[in-house]
Design a protein around this motif. Sequence first.
Motif, PDB file in Angstrom:
ATOM      1  N   ALA A 104      14.329   1.301   5.683  1.00 60.12           N
ATOM      2  CA  ALA A 104      13.203   0.356   5.550  1.00 60.12           C
ATOM      3  C   ALA A 104      11.947   0.988   6.135  1.00 60.12           C
ATOM      4  O   ALA A 104      12.014   2.020   6.818  1.00 60.12           O
ATOM      5  N   ARG A 105      10.828   0.333   5.864  1.00 53.74           N
ATOM      6  CA  ARG A 105       9.595   0.783   6.494  1.00 53.74           C
ATOM      7  C   ARG A 105       9.713   0.666   8.007  1.00 53.74           C
ATOM      8  O   ARG A 105      10.304  -0.282   8.517  1.00 53.74           O
ATOM      9  N   VAL A 106       9.147   1.640   8.714  1.00 59.42           N
ATOM     10  CA  VAL A 106       9.243   1.616  10.172  1.00 59.42           C
ATOM     11  C   VAL A 106       7.867   1.273  10.740  1.00 59.42           C
ATOM     12  O   VAL A 106       7.039   2.148  10.955  1.00 59.42           O
ATOM     13  N   LYS A 252       1.865   4.100  -2.270  1.00 64.74           N
ATOM     14  CA  LYS A 252       2.017   2.646  -2.238  1.00 64.74           C
ATOM     15  C   LYS A 252       1.341   2.040  -1.013  1.00 64.74           C
ATOM     16  O   LYS A 252       0.142   1.774  -1.003  1.00 64.74           O
ATOM     17  N   LYS A 253       2.112   1.807   0.039  1.00 65.70           N
ATOM     18  CA  LYS A 253       1.536   1.113   1.193  1.00 65.70           C
ATOM     19  C   LYS A 253       0.498   1.994   1.915  1.00 65.70           C
ATOM     20  O   LYS A 253      -0.522   1.507   2.394  1.00 65.70           O
ATOM     21  N   CYS A 254       0.810   3.317   2.024  1.00 64.78           N
ATOM     22  CA  CYS A 254      -0.065   4.185   2.819  1.00 64.78           C
ATOM     23  C   CYS A 254      -1.437   4.337   2.159  1.00 64.78           C
ATOM     24  O   CYS A 254      -2.466   4.164   2.813  1.00 64.78           O
ATOM     25  N   GLU A 272      -5.570  -5.308  -1.761  1.00 65.49           N
ATOM     26  CA  GLU A 272      -4.786  -6.446  -1.262  1.00 65.49           C
ATOM     27  C   GLU A 272      -3.316  -6.366  -1.652  1.00 65.49           C
ATOM     28  O   GLU A 272      -2.961  -5.814  -2.689  1.00 65.49           O
ATOM     29  N   HIS A 273      -2.486  -6.994  -0.794  1.00 69.79           N
ATOM     30  CA  HIS A 273      -1.032  -7.021  -0.992  1.00 69.79           C
ATOM     31  C   HIS A 273      -0.704  -8.223  -1.877  1.00 69.79           C
ATOM     32  O   HIS A 273      -0.211  -9.241  -1.391  1.00 69.79           O
ATOM     33  N   MET A 274      -1.014  -8.100  -3.165  1.00 68.43           N
ATOM     34  CA  MET A 274      -0.948  -9.257  -4.065  1.00 68.43           C
ATOM     35  C   MET A 274      -0.286  -8.897  -5.391  1.00 68.43           C
ATOM     36  O   MET A 274      -0.407  -7.771  -5.866  1.00 68.43           O
ATOM     37  N   PRO A 294       3.905 -12.416   2.024  1.00 72.23           N
ATOM     38  CA  PRO A 294       4.543 -11.373   2.828  1.00 72.23           C
ATOM     39  C   PRO A 294       5.730 -10.766   2.087  1.00 72.23           C
ATOM     40  O   PRO A 294       6.216 -11.347   1.104  1.00 72.23           O
ATOM     41  N   SER A 295       6.215  -9.625   2.559  1.00 70.43           N
ATOM     42  CA  SER A 295       7.296  -8.910   1.887  1.00 70.43           C
ATOM     43  C   SER A 295       8.491  -9.821   1.655  1.00 70.43           C
ATOM     44  O   SER A 295       8.834 -10.647   2.502  1.00 70.43           O
ATOM     45  N   ALA A 296       9.131  -9.658   0.496  1.00 68.11           N
ATOM     46  CA  ALA A 296      10.376 -10.341   0.160  1.00 68.11           C
ATOM     47  C   ALA A 296      10.272 -11.866   0.273  1.00 68.11           C
ATOM     48  O   ALA A 296      11.124 -12.527   0.843  1.00 68.11           O
ATOM     49  N   ASP A 319       3.060  -6.541  -9.390  1.00 65.52           N
ATOM     50  CA  ASP A 319       3.989  -7.302  -8.543  1.00 65.52           C
ATOM     51  C   ASP A 319       3.751  -7.110  -7.049  1.00 65.52           C
ATOM     52  O   ASP A 319       4.403  -7.764  -6.246  1.00 65.52           O
ATOM     53  N   ASP A 320       2.811  -6.209  -6.664  1.00 61.46           N
ATOM     54  CA  ASP A 320       2.728  -5.943  -5.217  1.00 61.46           C
ATOM     55  C   ASP A 320       1.322  -5.704  -4.676  1.00 61.46           C
ATOM     56  O   ASP A 320       1.028  -6.113  -3.563  1.00 61.46           O
ATOM     57  N   ILE A 321       0.492  -5.011  -5.456  1.00 60.13           N
ATOM     58  CA  ILE A 321      -0.818  -4.606  -4.906  1.00 60.13           C
ATOM     59  C   ILE A 321      -1.898  -4.837  -5.968  1.00 60.13           C
ATOM     60  O   ILE A 321      -1.676  -4.562  -7.144  1.00 60.13           O
ATOM     61  N   ALA A 411      17.897  -3.098  -0.212  1.00 61.38           N
ATOM     62  CA  ALA A 411      18.164  -2.196  -1.339  1.00 61.38           C
ATOM     63  C   ALA A 411      17.092  -2.399  -2.406  1.00 61.38           C
ATOM     64  O   ALA A 411      16.555  -3.502  -2.547  1.00 61.38           O
ATOM     65  N   ARG A 412      16.805  -1.365  -3.149  1.00 56.90           N
ATOM     66  CA  ARG A 412      15.644  -1.421  -4.049  1.00 56.90           C
ATOM     67  C   ARG A 412      15.968  -0.917  -5.446  1.00 56.90           C
ATOM     68  O   ARG A 412      16.874  -0.109  -5.634  1.00 56.90           O
ATOM     69  N   PHE A 413      15.155  -1.365  -6.409  1.00 58.09           N
ATOM     70  CA  PHE A 413      15.134  -0.759  -7.739  1.00 58.09           C
ATOM     71  C   PHE A 413      13.740  -0.199  -7.967  1.00 58.09           C
ATOM     72  O   PHE A 413      12.751  -0.800  -7.538  1.00 58.09           O
ATOM     73  N   ALA A 473      14.167  -8.745   5.450  1.00 56.01           N
ATOM     74  CA  ALA A 473      14.732  -7.407   5.672  1.00 56.01           C
ATOM     75  C   ALA A 473      13.832  -6.264   5.204  1.00 56.01           C
ATOM     76  O   ALA A 473      14.192  -5.111   5.339  1.00 56.01           O
ATOM     77  N   ALA A 474      12.634  -6.555   4.652  1.00 53.27           N
ATOM     78  CA  ALA A 474      11.811  -5.478   4.100  1.00 53.27           C
ATOM     79  C   ALA A 474      11.338  -4.504   5.172  1.00 53.27           C
ATOM     80  O   ALA A 474      11.082  -3.347   4.904  1.00 53.27           O
ATOM     81  N   ALA A 475      11.217  -4.991   6.394  1.00 53.31           N
ATOM     82  CA  ALA A 475      10.855  -4.094   7.488  1.00 53.31           C
ATOM     83  C   ALA A 475      11.971  -4.162   8.527  1.00 53.31           C
ATOM     84  O   ALA A 475      12.636  -5.191   8.660  1.00 53.31           O
TER      85      ALA A 475
HETATM   86  C1  OXD Z   1       7.279  -3.888  -0.170  1.00 56.07           C
HETATM   87  C2  OXD Z   1       6.954  -4.525   1.102  1.00 56.07           C
HETATM   88  O1  OXD Z   1       6.614  -4.208  -1.160  1.00 56.07           O
HETATM   89  O2  OXD Z   1       7.622  -4.267   2.094  1.00 56.07           O
HETATM   90  O3  OXD Z   1       8.169  -3.035  -0.224  1.00 56.07           O
HETATM   91  O4  OXD Z   1       6.019  -5.314   1.125  1.00 56.07           O
END
Ligand code: OXD
Length: 633
Positions: A104-106, A252-254, A272-274, A294-296, A319-321, A411-413, A473-475
């Motif tokens: 996961a992200r740390v 992605k996030k960075c 934005e995280h949108m 927020p995540s998940a 779906d995310d940003i 877990a991810r796809f 669980a995303a982080a």
């Molecule tokens: C993701 C998150 O999109 O943690 O993976 O927000």
Amino acid sequence: MIVSLLERPTHTTTTSTYPTRVDSVGSRPDRASTTSLRIDAGLAAWIADVTALTQPSEVVWCDGSTAQWDQLTKLMVSQGTLIRLNPEWRPNSFLARSDPADVARVEDRTFICSNTEQDAGPTNNWRSPGDMKAELTPLFAGSMRGRTMYVVPFSMGPVGGALSQVGVQVTDSPYVVASMALMTRIGTSVLELISDETPWVPALHSVGAPLAPGAQDVAWPHNASKYIAHFPETREIWSFGSGYGGNALLGKKCFALRIASVMARDEGWMAEHMLLIRVTSPEGRSYHVAAAFPSACGKTNLAMLKPTIPGWTVETIGDDIVWMRPGQDGRLRAINPERGFFGVAPGTGIETNQTAVDTMWGNTIFTNVALRDDGDVWWEGLTPTPPSHLLDWQGNDWTPSSGTPAAHPNARFTVTADQCPSIAEDWEAPEGVVIDAILFGGRRPSTVPLVSQSKSWAHGVFVGATMASETTAAAAGAVGRLRHDPFAMLPFVGYNMADYFQHWLDMGDMLGEKAPPIFQVNWFRKDEGGSYIWPGFAENARVVEWIIRRLEGDVAARQTPVGGLPLVHELNVDGLGLSDTDVATLTDVDKAAWLAEADETQAYFDTLGANRMPATLLTELARLRAGLAKLPG
Ligand code: OXD
Ligand code: MN
């Protein structure tokens, strides 16, 4: 296709060239022709520096071709990093199992290395740029020994688009290269854009596991010591020690959030995280909605919503940003800067999100899901009944009575967005789409109503700033706590959070009357017995319907201190079997709970630094308290 750089000429001139082959899909390498490309001198110099520092045994430039994908995935299958799934069920798809210590992200190892600690702010881990580089340079020294270093030019947003940005990731993880190929636009067309005049973000990544000569490699190399470091002033990323998701797929996030949020602040736009959807009403009118969760929190489900109510359709754009910028007409326009989805697998299933399941029919990399005996994948929630035998995410035998999850909860796809059945035809339009409404959500078992409309842009910014959610669980870390997550950006703002709030307020000033209305939603309200009241998932379309009807001026709202709430009879709950008490709870304003929330908000704002918090938000808090005081009870 993979090209060795060994014969590349010197980079002392303004541009350099390297040999590459032009392949069409499936063409044989021996039939490929040769051409040459120009490499920007600044890029060539950076690659030379990184090569000298990390000492890889080979340098490979990635051109984004199908041939290269095939070569890379075959290599990883032979090395044990990927398992090829049964092509009958899942063509051109793979399973990766990460090391259990890299899942996961740390966030505790994520750093914003601005010149001053104040500029990173209290929500970020801070190191000075000099200290961080001094700490990391010895770790990167020789970190790629025995490995191949891949150079991945990538674009966030359509290549060459006015709202797009480019970067170059250097990585010693072929898994990261293959994932970047799905999540961003990579390759030669991006490389061609990089010149003295094009700002580009250098993104350095190493799993930090040099291979001694003759040593046996592991399937998922990583380092116990992890650093995800961002240098906002120089717009650089250095990531060390992890090969997983947002730690390693640096677009992605960075880039698209932490570094882009700084660019956006400086240049008058928003990162934005949108998610981003187009909603079309039965009358055929279309609206674009961007939503931060927020995540998940079911973001992917809303992004791929299949409305249960007749006549409504939803198309997916992201779906995310989102990246948003005022257009020539003064209205906010948005693009999805990503090319693919890196979605949470558990909980994504045929009963909850058939569209997502259909998206992953093939050409997908799965990470930390379970493997079926027939060579396909499975995870909790994919189907209502688990298979009788699986290999779990760590490769151990698993049966439904094992008592442990078959798939890791994070877990991810990873799959390109164009495979999504609900993707909008024009989802890659470089000019983006006009935003008609912004939504903020979170997992709130109590207090926050199902939906409310903010009274003004400033009130909407207050609502975004006070978002909180139960953790998932995303982080890495404890699950089920309530944490403040302003704008769902807590781990993703690349600078001081209070300044980020001010930037939102400034954007409102810039947009003026053309600023889109802001709504708050909460699908997760629980009753006294602890059960969710609202059915959620596809039924969320009913809330979207109310929001669109508000935009059209068709429904009234009950004005309360927390915003405009639906009149009970105007919320479409037909056939849901909700009791009057349920609907009343979903749309009530509990004075005591909200007063406690106001105290909690005050305490949270205090942690963000009284000297930097925008006065406008303190005024909004005072207004909320004053409004609540007037309520009976
Ligand atoms: C993701 C998150 O999109 O943690 O993976 O927000
Ligand atoms: Mn996310």
